[in-house]
Design a protein around this motif. Structure first.
Motif, PDB file in Angstrom:
ATOM      1  N   ALA A  47      97.905 -47.627-130.519  1.00  8.20           N
ATOM      2  CA  ALA A  47      97.240 -46.418-130.011  1.00  8.20           C
ATOM      3  C   ALA A  47      98.272 -45.353-129.647  1.00  8.20           C
ATOM      4  N   ALA A  70      90.850 -40.092-125.046  1.00  8.14           N
ATOM      5  CA  ALA A  70      90.752 -41.303-124.222  1.00  8.14           C
ATOM      6  C   ALA A  70      90.257 -42.476-125.069  1.00  8.14           C
ATOM      7  N   ASP A  71      89.261 -42.233-125.916  1.00 11.40           N
ATOM      8  CA  ASP A  71      88.737 -43.296-126.790  1.00 11.40           C
ATOM      9  C   ASP A  71      89.818 -43.823-127.730  1.00 11.40           C
ATOM     10  N   ALA A  72      90.713 -42.932-128.175  1.00  8.39           N
ATOM     11  CA  ALA A  72      91.776 -43.332-129.104  1.00  8.39           C
ATOM     12  C   ALA A  72      92.855 -44.156-128.408  1.00  8.39           C
ATOM     13  N   GLY A  73      92.796 -44.204-127.066  1.00 10.97           N
ATOM     14  CA  GLY A  73      93.765 -45.005-126.317  1.00 10.97           C
ATOM     15  C   GLY A  73      94.899 -44.206-125.700  1.00 10.97           C
ATOM     16  N   LEU A 115      97.050 -42.170-123.075  1.00 12.25           N
ATOM     17  CA  LEU A 115      97.187 -42.308-121.627  1.00 12.25           C
ATOM     18  C   LEU A 115      97.382 -40.956-120.961  1.00 12.25           C
TER      19      LEU A 115
END
Lengths: 365, 93
Positions: A10, A55-58, A60
């Motif tokens: 990610a 956020a869904d893609a990971g 931070l």
């Protein structure tokens, strides 16, 4: 494709270029020469969807950048949205449109960190290179307000021929302002910077003096301020891992919603970029053609392919390979193992000796 | 950089402890940086930072009791870790 989707970790951070509009006109601006006009910028809901997808893609962290992100009146709303979905917010700003009141609102929305670029250490030179009268004084005022608000402050010291001798003063100023971090950022020669290389590139003597000054200070700065310092490419023997490696850590979303592996990637011909209207960020990250093109090591030519540093520098910078070797798929010519390394020295020595005025960045309509 | 047992540390401005579900890991989020923590580092940071955190010596006492380990060994590890995190700007005095 360089690697299969299953191999892809990610992203760590998404760079959200909210706008290309900016009151400053720095001749080394990292925005593309063809700027997005305000009329093409994603609206508030569009950016909120990007934030959800980041956020869904990971991811931070999110870096709210530009242009000048503070020209967007919805910045507070976007920071609040990033906080709500669990992203850590950085604001990358010229600071000239900020004040203590807006900083308080941004902090309440969850902002953690403000990075302010300085063009020089004294007003005259700084305002001349930024093309904005009164800018420097304003930046210092806002920098102090950032620290007073309890937010983390980074000073981004942008070095070039006309201020590189004052690197010690930049460090002193960052300490005096209470910054937790300083980026000793030598101008990168892409986009506007590339068009102004002959006006901005420091000489070898200037570079060596700066390098000695920084290295001499580092031991005494440890624990007081974090120093991010990279030897400027044109005088380096090995390339740096641009963006931490293509499609490895960062993705960049332009004001109008194009999704790029790095902010200069659009200079590379033949790459097709998806937009946030095409597919979610996670899908574009995972197998988008532009991200897959130079990800990993399978795409690499020699001498990268048999080099034991190929997973450290990831072949260097694709945009620089294009700019200097005429081929984005070549080894970054900054590498002394590259056949084109001699070109770097030639261009560098020619441009460092040139005496030409810089051309200011244009306006985003 | 040394860290004394009778002092306290706190997370530097802009630094926060955060669990990432995606990676199944605890992390220190900092300005444009992320540090992945192992179990030991997480336990030390939880013991030494926060609004009601004791002195570092107090935190070492608590960790030695919790993990039933020799205090001297715990102290060495804790002080070394905190000094490193101070040096890298994650912690402030």
């Amino acid at each position: 494709m360089s690697c299969t989707a299953a191999d892809v970790d990610a992203p760590y951070a998404v760079l959200a270029e909210l706008t290309h509009r900016c009151p400053l006109r720095c001749p080394y601006c990292s925005n593309p020469l063809a700027l997005d006009p305000a009329s093409r910028e994603l609206d508030t809901d569009g950016w909120k969807r990007v934030i959800d997808q980041a956020a869904d893609a990971g991811a931070l962290q999110i870096h709210f950048s530009g242009g000048e992100p503070c020209v967007r009146r919805d910045l507070e709303a976007l920071v609040a949205h990033a906080t709500a979905v669990g992203l850590y917010s950085n604001l990358i700003t010229s600071a000239v449109l900020l004040d203590a009141e807006r900083l308080a609102r941004l902090k309440a929305a969850g902002l953690q960190h403000v990075q302010i670029s300085l063009q020089d250490v004294e007003p005259e030179g700084a305002d001349r290179i930024g093309g904005f009268k009164g800018g420097h004084a304003r930046k210092l005022e806002v920098a102090r307000a950032v620290v007073e608000a309890g937010l983390a402050l980074t000073i981004n010291a942008v070095l070039h021929r006309h201020n590189i001798e004052r690197v010690d003063d930049f460090i002193d100023l960052a300490l005096e302002l209470g910054a937790g971090r300083i980026e000793v950022a030598n101008v990168q020669y892409y986009g506007w910077g590339l068009t102004n290389r002959a006006a901005l590139l420091p000489t070898r003597e200037q570079l060596i003096a700066m390098d000695h000054a920084v290295r001499a200070r580092l031991p005494s700065l440890a624990g007081r301020i974090v120093v991010d310092y990279v030897v400027p490419d044109y005088y380096a023997r090995r390339p740096k891992a641009c963006m931490g490696g293509w499609g490895r850590r960062f993705m960049n979303v332009t004001p109008s919603g194009r999704v790029l592996p790095c902010h200069a990637a659009e200079t590379i011909p033949g790459l097709e970029f998806e937009t946030v209207f095409d597919r979610p960020l996670a899908a574009i990250w995972r197998d988008g053609a532009a991200f897959a093109r130079y990800r990993g090591t399978a795409w690499m030519p020699e001498p990268c392919q048999s080099c034991d540093r190929k997973e450290q520098d990831w072949g260097g910078c694709r945009c620089q390979a294009l700019a200097l070797a005429g081929d984005a798929a070549a080894t970054d010519p900054v590498c002394e193992l590259s056949d084109a390394h001699g070109t770097v020295a030639e261009l560098r020595d020619r441009d460092a000796a040139a005496e030409v005025p810089w051309r200011y960045r244009g306006a985003a309509g | 950089m040394t860290v004394a047992e009778d002092s306290r540390v706190r997370l530097a401005p802009g630094v926060m402890l955060r669990h990432d579900r995606n990676r199944g890991a605890w992390m220190l989020m900092a300005p444009e940086r992320v540090l992945t923590l192992d179990d030991t580092a997480l336990a030390v940071l939880r013991a030494c930072t926060g609004p009601d955190a004791p002195t570092i010596g107090g935190a070492i006492d608590a960790l030695a009791a919790e993990y039933d380990a020799p205090r001297g060994e715990i102290a060495t590890d804790v002080l070394e870790l905190l000094a490193d995190l101070r040096l890298k700007g994650y912690l402030a005095p």
